[in-house]
Design a protein around this motif. Structure first.
Motif, mmCIF file in Angstrom:
data_model
loop_
_atom_site.group_PDB
_atom_site.id
_atom_site.type_symbol
_atom_site.label_atom_id
_atom_site.label_comp_id
_atom_site.label_asym_id
_atom_site.label_seq_id
_atom_site.Cartn_x
_atom_site.Cartn_y
_atom_site.Cartn_z
ATOM 1 N N PHE A 251 32.156 -4.981 38.778
ATOM 2 C CA PHE A 251 32.400 -6.425 38.741
ATOM 3 C C PHE A 251 31.202 -7.168 38.152
ATOM 4 C CE2 PHE A 251 35.186 -5.714 42.665
ATOM 5 C CZ PHE A 251 36.376 -5.840 41.964
ATOM 6 N N GLN A 252 31.500 -8.258 37.445
ATOM 7 C CA GLN A 252 30.466 -9.146 36.938
ATOM 8 C C GLN A 252 30.295 -10.326 37.895
ATOM 9 O OE1 GLN A 252 30.874 -9.794 32.480
ATOM 10 N NE2 GLN A 252 32.966 -9.166 32.999
ATOM 11 N N ILE A 253 29.070 -10.859 37.921
ATOM 12 C CA ILE A 253 28.756 -12.031 38.742
ATOM 13 C C ILE A 253 28.257 -13.131 37.803
ATOM 14 C CG2 ILE A 253 27.472 -12.845 40.765
ATOM 15 C CD1 ILE A 253 26.991 -9.966 41.537
ATOM 16 N N PRO A 254 28.573 -14.393 38.089
ATOM 17 C CA PRO A 254 28.132 -15.479 37.199
ATOM 18 C C PRO A 254 26.632 -15.540 36.955
ATOM 19 C CG PRO A 254 29.836 -16.283 38.679
ATOM 20 C CD PRO A 254 29.504 -14.883 39.123
ATOM 21 N N ASP A 255 25.798 -14.983 37.865
ATOM 22 C CA ASP A 255 24.347 -15.018 37.635
ATOM 23 C C ASP A 255 23.896 -13.978 36.617
ATOM 24 O OD1 ASP A 255 24.407 -12.600 39.003
ATOM 25 O OD2 ASP A 255 23.316 -13.314 40.768
ATOM 26 N N GLY A 256 24.858 -13.242 36.020
ATOM 27 C CA GLY A 256 24.544 -12.255 34.997
ATOM 28 C C GLY A 256 24.438 -10.840 35.523
ATOM 29 N N ARG A 257 24.379 -10.676 36.849
ATOM 30 C CA ARG A 257 24.283 -9.344 37.422
ATOM 31 C C ARG A 257 25.674 -8.719 37.546
ATOM 32 N NH1 ARG A 257 22.973 -7.686 41.597
ATOM 33 N NH2 ARG A 257 21.860 -5.894 40.761
ATOM 34 N N ILE A 258 25.679 -7.471 38.005
ATOM 35 C CA ILE A 258 26.935 -6.760 38.264
ATOM 36 C C ILE A 258 26.831 -6.102 39.638
ATOM 37 C CG2 ILE A 258 27.408 -6.337 35.817
ATOM 38 C CD1 ILE A 258 26.294 -3.413 37.981
ATOM 39 N N PHE A 259 27.994 -5.702 40.175
ATOM 40 C CA PHE A 259 27.971 -4.881 41.385
ATOM 41 C C PHE A 259 29.188 -3.975 41.371
ATOM 42 C CE2 PHE A 259 30.754 -8.317 42.648
ATOM 43 C CZ PHE A 259 31.631 -7.763 43.585
ATOM 44 N N PHE A 260 29.126 -2.935 42.209
ATOM 45 C CA PHE A 260 30.210 -1.957 42.311
ATOM 46 C C PHE A 260 30.889 -2.074 43.665
ATOM 47 C CE2 PHE A 260 27.147 -0.009 39.388
ATOM 48 C CZ PHE A 260 27.965 0.406 38.347
ATOM 49 N N ALA A 261 32.174 -1.761 43.691
ATOM 50 C CA ALA A 261 32.921 -1.567 44.938
ATOM 51 C C ALA A 261 33.606 -0.210 44.799
ATOM 52 C CB ALA A 261 33.938 -2.674 45.159
ATOM 53 N N ILE A 262 33.257 0.722 45.685
ATOM 54 C CA ILE A 262 33.563 2.134 45.475
ATOM 55 C C ILE A 262 34.230 2.717 46.713
ATOM 56 C CG2 ILE A 262 32.547 4.380 44.922
ATOM 57 C CD1 ILE A 262 30.143 2.848 43.760
ATOM 58 N N PRO A 263 35.294 3.521 46.557
ATOM 59 C CA PRO A 263 35.859 4.229 47.720
ATOM 60 C C PRO A 263 34.784 5.117 48.338
ATOM 61 C CG PRO A 263 37.276 4.478 45.781
ATOM 62 C CD PRO A 263 35.999 3.861 45.304
ATOM 63 N N TYR A 264 34.676 5.090 49.676
ATOM 64 C CA TYR A 264 33.570 5.784 50.335
ATOM 65 C C TYR A 264 34.033 6.470 51.612
ATOM 66 C CZ TYR A 264 28.776 6.545 51.979
ATOM 67 O OH TYR A 264 27.604 7.120 52.394
ATOM 68 N N GLN A 265 33.845 7.783 51.672
ATOM 69 C CA GLN A 265 34.104 8.546 52.889
ATOM 70 C C GLN A 265 35.500 8.264 53.451
ATOM 71 O OE1 GLN A 265 31.874 10.888 54.264
ATOM 72 N NE2 GLN A 265 30.795 10.565 52.339
ATOM 73 N N GLN A 266 36.471 8.131 52.587
ATOM 74 C CA GLN A 266 37.891 8.016 52.904
ATOM 75 C C GLN A 266 38.282 6.702 53.578
ATOM 76 O OE1 GLN A 266 38.321 11.762 55.113
ATOM 77 N NE2 GLN A 266 39.328 12.658 53.337
ATOM 78 N N ASP A 267 37.527 6.230 54.548
ATOM 79 C CA ASP A 267 37.933 5.061 55.331
ATOM 80 C C ASP A 267 37.113 3.813 55.049
ATOM 81 O OD1 ASP A 267 39.915 6.504 56.733
ATOM 82 O OD2 ASP A 267 38.395 7.300 58.102
ATOM 83 N N PHE A 268 36.238 3.865 54.047
ATOM 84 C CA PHE A 268 35.310 2.763 53.851
ATOM 85 C C PHE A 268 35.219 2.381 52.370
ATOM 86 C CE2 PHE A 268 33.986 5.371 57.439
ATOM 87 C CZ PHE A 268 33.902 4.430 58.454
ATOM 88 N N THR A 269 34.591 1.230 52.129
ATOM 89 C CA THR A 269 34.269 0.790 50.775
ATOM 90 C C THR A 269 32.770 0.507 50.713
ATOM 91 O OG1 THR A 269 36.454 -0.193 50.432
ATOM 92 C CG2 THR A 269 34.682 -0.953 48.999
ATOM 93 N N LEU A 270 32.122 1.054 49.697
ATOM 94 C CA LEU A 270 30.694 0.859 49.456
ATOM 95 C C LEU A 270 30.528 -0.247 48.419
ATOM 96 C CD1 LEU A 270 27.676 1.776 49.535
ATOM 97 C CD2 LEU A 270 28.278 3.491 47.820
ATOM 98 N N ILE A 271 29.703 -1.238 48.728
ATOM 99 C CA ILE A 271 29.496 -2.386 47.834
ATOM 100 C C ILE A 271 28.002 -2.532 47.563
ATOM 101 C CG2 ILE A 271 29.774 -4.878 47.554
ATOM 102 C CD1 ILE A 271 32.177 -4.701 49.483
#
Length: 497
Positions: A251-271
């Motif tokens: 994902f892009q952020i208006p401040d110019g940075r980016i971040f990820f949202a990733i499936p994690y350990q089956q029951d979670f999301t890593l951000i």
């Protein structure tokens, strides 16, 4: 008293630092015939190397900073690492939505075209254009997102990558000592004398792979460098699963940075991650309240279901040791690496300091480091060998993880599906080293919950340098996300006994 066996041994190389670079260098050097010692002040991977975003990737956003050489090198490593460690590394597809007012669509497409073609991609799927209004990845998002791209990168269990490199180094003759802080370094007639408490170690050469502490180790030796480090803290949050499909998001952020949202350990999301200059101590690095709120707000701009800091089940942070080239924003600092090689007046007693780097390029960095030492150490006679040699447990086809899981499920039918998946992903073919010929769960000894047994814990202590419950739950496994307080106490009691 010093251990005589340690004091009397003259090592070819003493590697200081048990992160991914130190473990990788120890493995490479041991495989070329050198007598190697690795010293780590805490547990293996207890710092930066277990606090990454868990990605084997080229670094799509580095193209914006014209780091084409770094991206090409990292892209070239993706499939090599997948091939040598298909249990802890596997492909992942990333969804990059186009957002009006941010990077234009043509720029995203151009960047992804380069990403597909400059790194020797063979097995990974190419980029595709999708419509999020019709694609499964669009369902968890807020209305209004349409055009997007799907591209390939890789996932890695970062802490296990470190441990398996150390295990392979040890299998090839290296001595691995954890909980051994280096307190003094001085040149001697044979090369170097290293002190840790009452222990003394001798080595012809030292590799300073201290990561964020690289300059502190240099001060111990009395040597100087013109290089400057920029310490950048990257923080991540883990929340209950926000989507059911296997795709990750870029994902892009208006401040110019980016971040990820990733499936994690089956029951979670890593951000994650954040990029903040770090000025505090290097031990017990934590995400600030501001960073946690920042990542929640970033996710809420995209996902239909909002999250708040109260939803966060775990955070972790690491300090990245980046080469300081005077760039403005932390995210613009290079992820490349460089070396300083210091010799005594006679051209011997090498001290090689490692600056920077990223987890994807650790193997390449390790090769380069060893080859810098080769002219000064006759024991390093071998050639580059790590590109095709499997890490422990990785001696099966790079696309064969499902076959391995099926085989384990047939052999050990008493293990539930989640436990089979976890064990296969952690140990690969070496799972049988501790499962052995167990006919049922009782044969694996005491149980601590979620498939963790004393047979596995004993293996981690004997073969993977685990000493505490934290070592087991947060680095060798991620079962710290699942065990309750009573189960953790039971494990602590067992390991204490």
């Amino acid at each position: 008293m010093p251990d005589p066996a340690m004091t009397d041994t003259l090592y070819d190389i003493a590697v200081i630092g048990g992160g991914v670079n130190g473990a990788g260098i120890a493995r490479d050097a041991a495989g070329r015939g050198a007598k190697v010692l690795l010293l780590e002040q805490g547990d293996l991977a207890s710092g930066t190397s277990s606090a990454s975003t868990k990605l084997i990737h080229g670094g799509l956003r580095y193209l914006e900073h014209y780091e084409f050489g770094l991206v090409r090198e990292a892209l070239g490593e993706r499939e090599r690492l997948w091939q040598i460690a298909p249990h802890i590394i596997w492909p992942m597809r990333f969804v990059l939505p186009h957002v009006q007012g941010l990077r234009p669509r043509w720029l995203l497409r151009l960047g992804l075209f380069l990403y597909d073609h400059i790194g020797g991609r063979r097995a990974l799927p190419a980029t595709q254009s999708i419509d999020l209004r019709k694609h499964p990845a669009g369902k968890p998002l807020k209305p209004g997102y349409g055009p997007a791209f799907v591209y390939s990168d890789g996932w890695v269990d970062d802490a296990r990558l470190v441990i398996l490199n150390a295990r392979d180094a040890a299998d090839r003759g290296a001595t691995i000592l954890t909980r051994t802080p280096v307190e003094a370094i001085e040149r001697s007639a044979e090369g170097w004398l290293i002190r840790s408490g009452t222990q003394e170690f001798r080595a012809r050469a030292i590799v300073n792979a201290g990561g964020p502490a690289v300059l502190d180790l240099l001060k111990l030796s009395g040597e100087k460098t013109a290089k400057k480090m920029r310490l950048v803290r990257g923080s991540h949050i883990v929340v209950p699963r926000m989507f059911d499909h296997p795709y990750a998001y870029f994902f892009q952020i208006p401040d110019g940075r980016i971040f990820f949202a990733i499936p994690y350990q089956q029951d979670f999301t890593l951000i994650g991650t954040t990029d903040r200059d770090h000025h505090g101590p290097l031990r017990d690095v934590k995400a600030s309240d501001e960073e946690i709120a920042y990542l929640c707000e970033a996710a809420n701009a995209y996902f239909a279901r909002s999250i708040s800091p109260a939803d966060v089940v775990w955070t972790y942070s690491g300090v990245r040791p980046l080469v300081d080239e005077g760039t403005g924003k932390p995210e613009a600092a290079t992820r490349g690496y460089s070396f300083d090689l210091d010799l005594d007046d006679a051209g011997g007693a090498p001290l090689l300091s490692v600056f920077g780097g990223k987890i994807t390029t650790y193997r390449h960095l390790s090769k380069d480091a060893v080859e810098k030492l080769q002219p000064h150490l006759p024991a390093l006679a071998g050639k580059d060998w790590t590109a095709a040699a499997p890490l422990p447990g990785g001696d099966f086809p790079m696309q064969g993880i499902e076959d391995l899981k099926a085989d384990l499920a047939r052999t050990y039918p008493f293990l539930d599906g989640r436990t089979v998946d976890r064990i296969a992903r952690a140990y690969g073919t070496r799972a049988r080293a501790w499962l052995k010929d167990a006919p049922d769960m009782a044969a694996l000894g005491e149980t601590f919950g979620h498939g963790l047994t004393s047979a596995e814990v004993d293996y981690l202590v004997a073969q993977e340098w685990a000493e505490t419950a934290e070592d087991v739950l947060w680095r060798r496994t991620k079962l710290g996300l699942r065990l309750d307080a009573a189960q953790v106490d039971k494990l602590k009691t067992y390991m204490g006994a």
